[in-house]
Design an enzyme around this catalytic site. Structure first.
Site, short mmCIF file in Angstrom:
data_model
loop_
_atom_site.label_atom_id
_atom_site.label_comp_id
_atom_site.label_asym_id
_atom_site.label_seq_id
_atom_site.Cartn_x
_atom_site.Cartn_y
_atom_site.Cartn_z
N GLY A 1 2.97 -1.23 4.24
CA GLY A 1 2.95 0.19 3.88
C GLY A 1 4.36 0.64 3.55
O GLY A 1 4.85 0.48 2.44
N GLY A 2 5.06 1.20 4.56
CA GLY A 2 6.37 1.80 4.35
C GLY A 2 7.36 0.94 3.58
O GLY A 2 8.05 1.44 2.68
N HIS B 1 -9.34 1.63 5.25
CA HIS B 1 -8.08 1.72 6.00
C HIS B 1 -8.29 2.61 7.24
O HIS B 1 -9.03 3.59 7.18
CB HIS B 1 -6.98 2.29 5.11
N SER C 1 3.84 -2.35 10.23
CA SER C 1 5.30 -2.43 10.39
C SER C 1 5.88 -3.78 9.97
O SER C 1 6.79 -4.30 10.61
CB SER C 1 5.69 -2.10 11.83
N GLU D 1 -5.20 -4.82 11.11
CA GLU D 1 -4.10 -3.91 11.43
C GLU D 1 -4.32 -3.26 12.80
O GLU D 1 -5.15 -2.35 12.93
CB GLU D 1 -4.01 -2.80 10.37
N ASN E 1 0.86 -1.19 0.00
CA ASN E 1 0.00 0.00 0.00
C ASN E 1 0.89 1.24 0.00
O ASN E 1 1.53 1.53 1.01
CB ASN E 1 -0.89 -0.05 1.26
N TRP E 2 0.90 1.93 -1.13
CA TRP E 2 1.77 3.11 -1.26
C TRP E 2 1.22 4.32 -0.51
O TRP E 2 1.89 5.34 -0.40
CB TRP E 2 1.94 3.47 -2.73
N GLY F 1 2.87 1.97 10.89
CA GLY F 1 3.86 3.02 10.69
C GLY F 1 4.73 3.31 11.90
O GLY F 1 5.46 4.30 11.91
#
Ligand code: PGA
Length: 222
Positions: A205-206, A91, A184, A148, A9-10, A154
C-alpha cells in the site's frame, strides 16, 4: 524459480497530475522486466487512462457484483476487462468500512472470472479463505490470495516472514492458490517475504505511492 507477484495498491490517493508524475518517474526508475516477477499497479478507476502501454500489469481495486446494466455508480467487470488484467477484491478496508461480506465479494470474484480478469482476493483469516472456496469453486483455477493481518496494514508493524509464511501454508491447505503477503511491506523487509517458500509475493500500500521507493522495493525483491 517460483513466480512472484508485487502488487501496488494506491487505495484512495493521488490527483490526476500526481498520477501522471508517478507514472513518468516510475517508468524511468523501474528495474528491467523479469519474466518471473509480475508487477501489478492498482490505481483508482479514475487514473486508468494515465497508463498508456504500461511496462507492468494493471489492476482495479474493486468491481461491481452486477453484470453491465442499470446499476448507477457501479463499474462492471466488462467495462474494464480490456484495460486491466487483475482485480483486487475484498480488501479489509472495504469489508470494514463498507460492510462487504464474503457473499458479496464472491459475486465480484465471479464477475472477474467470467470476463477474464484475475481476481486477487484479500483475506485476513482462514475463515475468509474457506468462505471463498465454498462460494466460488472456479477461484482455485485462476485466483490469487493476498493475506493481510489487520494489525499490519498501514501500521508500520509488518508481520514476520515466518508467521506470514506459516499462515499462507495453512491457507493453501484450504485453497491451493498462490498466496501473497500484505501489511507494511517496505524496500527493507520485502526480501524476507518473497524468499519464504509459502509466499508468492507481496501486496504494497503506502510504499507503492512513491515511485522511487516502489522501484527500490521491486529491486530488493529480486
Ligand atoms: P500498507 O497497505 O502497505 O500501507 O500496509 C497494505 C494493504 O492494505 O494492501
Amino acid at each position: 524459480m517460483k513466480k512472484t507477484y508485487i502488487l501496488g495498491n494506491w487505495k484512495s490517493n493521488k490527483t490526476m497530475d500526481e498520477a501522471k508524475e508517478w507514472y513518468s518517474a516510475f517508468t524511468k526508475a523501474m528495474p528491467p522486466n523479469d519474466p518471473d516477477c509480475t508487477v501489478i499497479i492498482c490505481p483508482s478507476f479514475h487514473h486508468l487512462p494515465v497508463f498508456v502501454d504500461p511496462p507492468f500489469a494493471l489492476g482495479v481495486q474493486d468491481l461491481s457484483p452486477f453484470p453491465e446494466g442499470a446499476y448507477t455508480g457501479e463499474i462492471a467487470a466488462k467495462m474494464v476487462s480490456g484495460d486491466v488484467q487483475y482485480a483486487l477484491l475484498g480488501h479489509s478496508e472495504r469489508r470494514t468500512n463498507l460492510g462487504e461480506t464474503d457473499a458479496l465479494i464472491s459475486r465480484k470474484v465471479e464477475r472477474a472470472i467470467e470476463t477474464g480478469i484475475t481476481p486477487v482476493v484479500c483475506v485476513s483469516s482462514l475463515e475468509q479463505a474457506d468462505a471463498l472456496r465454498g462460494l466460488v469453486p472456479a477461484f482455485e483455477k485462476t485466483g490469487l490470495l493476498l493475506y493481510e493481518p489487520l494489525s499490519a496494514i498501514g501500521s508500520g508493524n509488518a508481520d514476520t516472514p515466518e508467521n506470514a509464511g506459516a499462515k499462507a501454508k495453512e491457507i493453501r491447505e484450504i485453497l491451493p492458490v498462490p498466496v501473497l503477503y500484505g501489511g507494511s511491506v517496505t524496500p527493507d523487509n520485502v526480501k524476507g517475504f518473497v524468499e519464504n517458500e509459502h509466499l508468492s509475493g507481496v501486496g504494497v500500500g503506502g510504499a507503492s505511492l512513491d515511485a522511487g521507493k516502489f522501484s527500490r522495493l521491486i529491486a530488493a525483491a529480486r
